[in-house]
Structure formats: C-alpha cells, structure tokens
Scaffold this motif. Structure first.
Motif, PDB file in Angstrom:
ATOM      1  N   GLY A  36       0.920  -1.209   0.143  1.00 58.77           N
ATOM      2  CA  GLY A  36       0.007   0.045  -0.108  1.00 58.77           C
ATOM      3  C   GLY A  36       0.631   1.379  -0.120  1.00 58.77           C
ATOM      4  O   GLY A  36       2.025   1.142   0.354  1.00 58.77           O
ATOM      5  N   ARG A  37       0.154   2.321  -0.263  1.00 57.15           N
ATOM      6  CA  ARG A  37       1.057   3.568  -0.511  1.00 57.15           C
ATOM      7  C   ARG A  37       1.318   3.933   0.930  1.00 57.15           C
ATOM      8  O   ARG A  37       1.137   3.667   1.950  1.00 57.15           O
ATOM      9  N   ASN A  38       2.298   5.099   0.925  1.00 57.24           N
ATOM     10  CA  ASN A  38       2.665   5.524   2.086  1.00 57.24           C
ATOM     11  C   ASN A  38       1.450   6.105   3.095  1.00 57.24           C
ATOM     12  O   ASN A  38       0.676   6.933   2.528  1.00 57.24           O
ATOM     13  N   GLY A  39       1.550   5.822   4.492  1.00 60.19           N
ATOM     14  CA  GLY A  39       0.413   6.308   5.312  1.00 60.19           C
ATOM     15  C   GLY A  39      -0.886   5.636   5.123  1.00 60.19           C
ATOM     16  O   GLY A  39      -1.858   6.408   5.772  1.00 60.19           O
ATOM     17  N   VAL A  40      -0.957   4.639   4.503  1.00 63.30           N
ATOM     18  CA  VAL A  40      -2.339   4.101   4.471  1.00 63.30           C
ATOM     19  C   VAL A  40      -2.743   3.019   5.611  1.00 63.30           C
ATOM     20  O   VAL A  40      -3.512   2.488   5.825  1.00 63.30           O
ATOM     21  N   GLY A  41      -1.376   3.012   6.499  1.00 68.29           N
ATOM     22  CA  GLY A  41      -1.747   2.068   7.776  1.00 68.29           C
ATOM     23  C   GLY A  41      -1.109   0.595   7.794  1.00 68.29           C
ATOM     24  O   GLY A  41      -1.688  -0.159   8.768  1.00 68.29           O
ATOM     25  N   LYS A  42      -0.102   0.641   7.072  1.00 66.60           N
ATOM     26  CA  LYS A  42       0.520  -0.826   7.091  1.00 66.60           C
ATOM     27  C   LYS A  42       1.205  -1.087   8.308  1.00 66.60           C
ATOM     28  O   LYS A  42       1.204  -2.230   9.116  1.00 66.60           O
ATOM     29  N   SER A  43       2.029  -0.066   8.851  1.00 64.90           N
ATOM     30  CA  SER A  43       2.483   0.020  10.109  1.00 64.90           C
ATOM     31  C   SER A  43       1.780  -0.453  11.177  1.00 64.90           C
ATOM     32  O   SER A  43       2.046  -1.009  12.263  1.00 64.90           O
ATOM     33  N   THR A  44       0.664   0.231  10.966  1.00 69.77           N
ATOM     34  CA  THR A  44      -0.293   0.432  12.255  1.00 69.77           C
ATOM     35  C   THR A  44      -1.092  -1.207  12.119  1.00 69.77           C
ATOM     36  O   THR A  44      -1.343  -1.658  13.409  1.00 69.77           O
ATOM     37  N   LEU A  45      -1.435  -1.703  11.315  1.00 71.51           N
ATOM     38  CA  LEU A  45      -1.956  -3.029  11.288  1.00 71.51           C
ATOM     39  C   LEU A  45      -0.784  -3.992  11.835  1.00 71.51           C
ATOM     40  O   LEU A  45      -1.057  -4.666  12.768  1.00 71.51           O
ATOM     41  N   PRO A  84       9.776  -4.079  14.206  1.00 74.64           N
ATOM     42  CA  PRO A  84       9.191  -2.667  13.413  1.00 74.64           C
ATOM     43  C   PRO A  84       9.931  -1.972  12.370  1.00 74.64           C
ATOM     44  O   PRO A  84      11.147  -2.348  12.156  1.00 74.64           O
ATOM     45  N   GLN A  85       9.255  -1.145  11.634  1.00 74.78           N
ATOM     46  CA  GLN A  85      10.042  -0.393  10.673  1.00 74.78           C
ATOM     47  C   GLN A  85      11.208   0.490  10.924  1.00 74.78           C
ATOM     48  O   GLN A  85      12.210   0.437  10.239  1.00 74.78           O
ATOM     49  N   GLU A  86      10.859   1.111  12.026  1.00 75.57           N
ATOM     50  CA  GLU A  86      12.087   2.107  12.434  1.00 75.57           C
ATOM     51  C   GLU A  86      13.231   1.290  13.278  1.00 75.57           C
ATOM     52  O   GLU A  86      13.080  -0.021  13.617  1.00 75.57           O
TER      53      GLU A  86
END
Ligand SMILES: Nc1ncnc2c1ncn2[C@@H]1O[C@H](COP(=O)(O)OP(=O)(O)OP(=O)(O)O)[C@@H](O)[C@H]1O
Ligand SMILES: [Mg+2]
Length: 229
Positions: A36-45, A84-86
C-alpha cells in the motif's frame, strides 16, 4: 487451517482509527505480503498484530488462541516476533551484543546460517552498531529476529536501504524458514521482491483492504495501480 487469523481489526492512536475492519490470514509455511502507499496504515496493522497496539475492535487469533488483548511480550512467548519499521538496534552496543541480546547465552551456532548469508555481520561483530549504515542496521535487526526461529515473524519494510544481493538472501532465508513450517507477514514497498516470496497479498488503501488474494491470482498491473501515487 490458518496459523494466524485476524478479523475485523480496527486499530489506531488515541481518538484516531487508522486501520478499519481489516481481515486476513496466513497459514504455516506461508508469507502474507502487505502492500500500500505511504501512510495507508500498514505499520499500524503490524503494530496491532504484534501487540504494540491493542486493536479497538476485531480479533487476532494465533494458533487457535485469541491474542487480541495480549501485549507484545506475551505474544512473543507464544512464538510471535516483530521487527518494527524504525531501527531498533542499540547503537552503543556492538553488532555481536545486539545479535545475542535476546538470548541468555551466546550461542554462535544460532547464527551459522545467517553469517553465511550475510558475511558482513560476521565480520563486523566487534563494531558499534551505531556506526553501521541504515541498510546494515536493518539487516542486523532482521538477523537478530530470524535467529529466534519464531513460528510467526512480522516484518515491517525489512529491505529498506539494504543492498540488492542481501535483499535476495533475505528472501531465500525467509522461504527456507517457510519450508520448515514458519510463517511471515511482511510489509514491503519492493514489489518484485514481494511477488517473489509472498503466497498471498493484501493491498491497503486508507486503512482498508482494497485487494487480496494469492500472488498467482492477482494481476501485477492491478497491484501497481494501487501503489502509484
Ligand atoms: N504514533 C502515532 N500517533 C498518531 N498517529 C500516527 C502514529 N503513527 C502513525 N500515525 C498515523 O497513522 C497513519 C498511518 O500510518 P502508518 O505508519 O501505519 O502508515 P504506513 O502505511 O506504514 O506508511 P509508510 O509507508 O510511510 O510506512 C498516518 O496518517 C500516520 O500519520
Ligand atoms: Mg510504515
């Protein structure tokens, strides 16, 4: 039977719901790719699946056990790991200290395969992790989590900044773990790599699923349309 199932998951921060009613599953030996594009909520999922965030609605079921309300460390005890991403390597510690952080004893055998795949980690064990490049730190946190040999690993953009030959080896190690029965949920921007290792895809927009299915069934051009800005 699916090893991990999530159903109607809502997740967000304070009053903001980011992920809305997301469902999906991954079976033992499989990779679910989340795009998904940036900011769509992938990391939040992934935070909701890992226990960093508690979903405000819906269910997360792992190996038949409802883990929706369990924290990260509790899910870890059931064989779920999360990168995590970071970057989460400890910059003041050496590469070796970072690699053995999760283990009570330093057992180099755990890293035999990983050091063969990524000789730079073996060679730089004495180096401060903070002096590695961004991509090398990503590789270090990937290696450390892979060494846990968890039944489920959640990876958030593992290849960001990593050299192409190491990206390919990451994919080979992931598929090898799958053959041994492990499963993965991987958020990734690198479409070719994702298509080469995933069994199923979940494409997100605005916190919701807009496309899902097996890699064989989903048309690449359709995925790309959802990823173009
Ligand atoms: N800690 C936070 N507190 C409040 N809002 C947040 C927080 N983290 C992320 N958000 C918001 O949630 C939304 C989704 O962010 P998220 O990081 O899940 O997206 P993403 O798909 O992983 O993006 P990227 O591709 O850039 O990594 C964004 O609008 C973001 O601003
Ligand atoms: Mg993200």
């Amino acid at each position: 039977m699916s090893a991990l199932e999530f159903e109607g998951v809502h997740c967000g921060y304070a009053d903001t719901t980011v992920v809305r009613s997301l469902s999906g599953s991954v079976g033992a030996g499989h990779v679910l790719g989340v795009l998904g594009r940036n900011g769509v909520g992938k990391s939040t999922l992934l935070k909701g699946l890992s226990g960093v965030l508690t979903p405000s609605a819906g269910r997360v079921v792992w190996q038949g056990r409802d883990v929706t309300r369990l924290a990260l460390h509790q899910r870890r005890a059931y064989g779920m790991s999360y990168v995590p991403q970071e970057n989460i390597v400890f910059g003041d510690l050496s590469v070796a200290e970072n690699l053995y952080l999760h283990f009570a004893q330093k057992e180099p055998r755990r890293y035999d395969e990983i050091f063969r795949a990524f000789p730079l980690l073996a060679q730089r064990q004495a180096q401060r992790a903070g002096s590695l490049s961004g991509g090398e730190r990503k590789l270090l946190s990937f290696a450390r989590t892979l060494a846990l040999q968890s039944d489920l690993t959640l990876l958030d953009e593992p290849t960001e900044g990593v050299q192409p030959e190491n990206v390919q080896r990451m994919g080979e190690l992931i598929r090898k773990r799958c053959r041994e029965g492990a499963c993965f949920v991987i958020v990734e921007q690198h479409l070719d790599w994702m298509l080469s290792i995933a069994d199923r895809l979940l494409v997100m927009e605005h916190g919701e699923a807009v496309l899902r299915g097996t890699v064989a069934d989903i048309d690449r051009a359709t995925v790309e349309r959802h990823l173009l800005v």
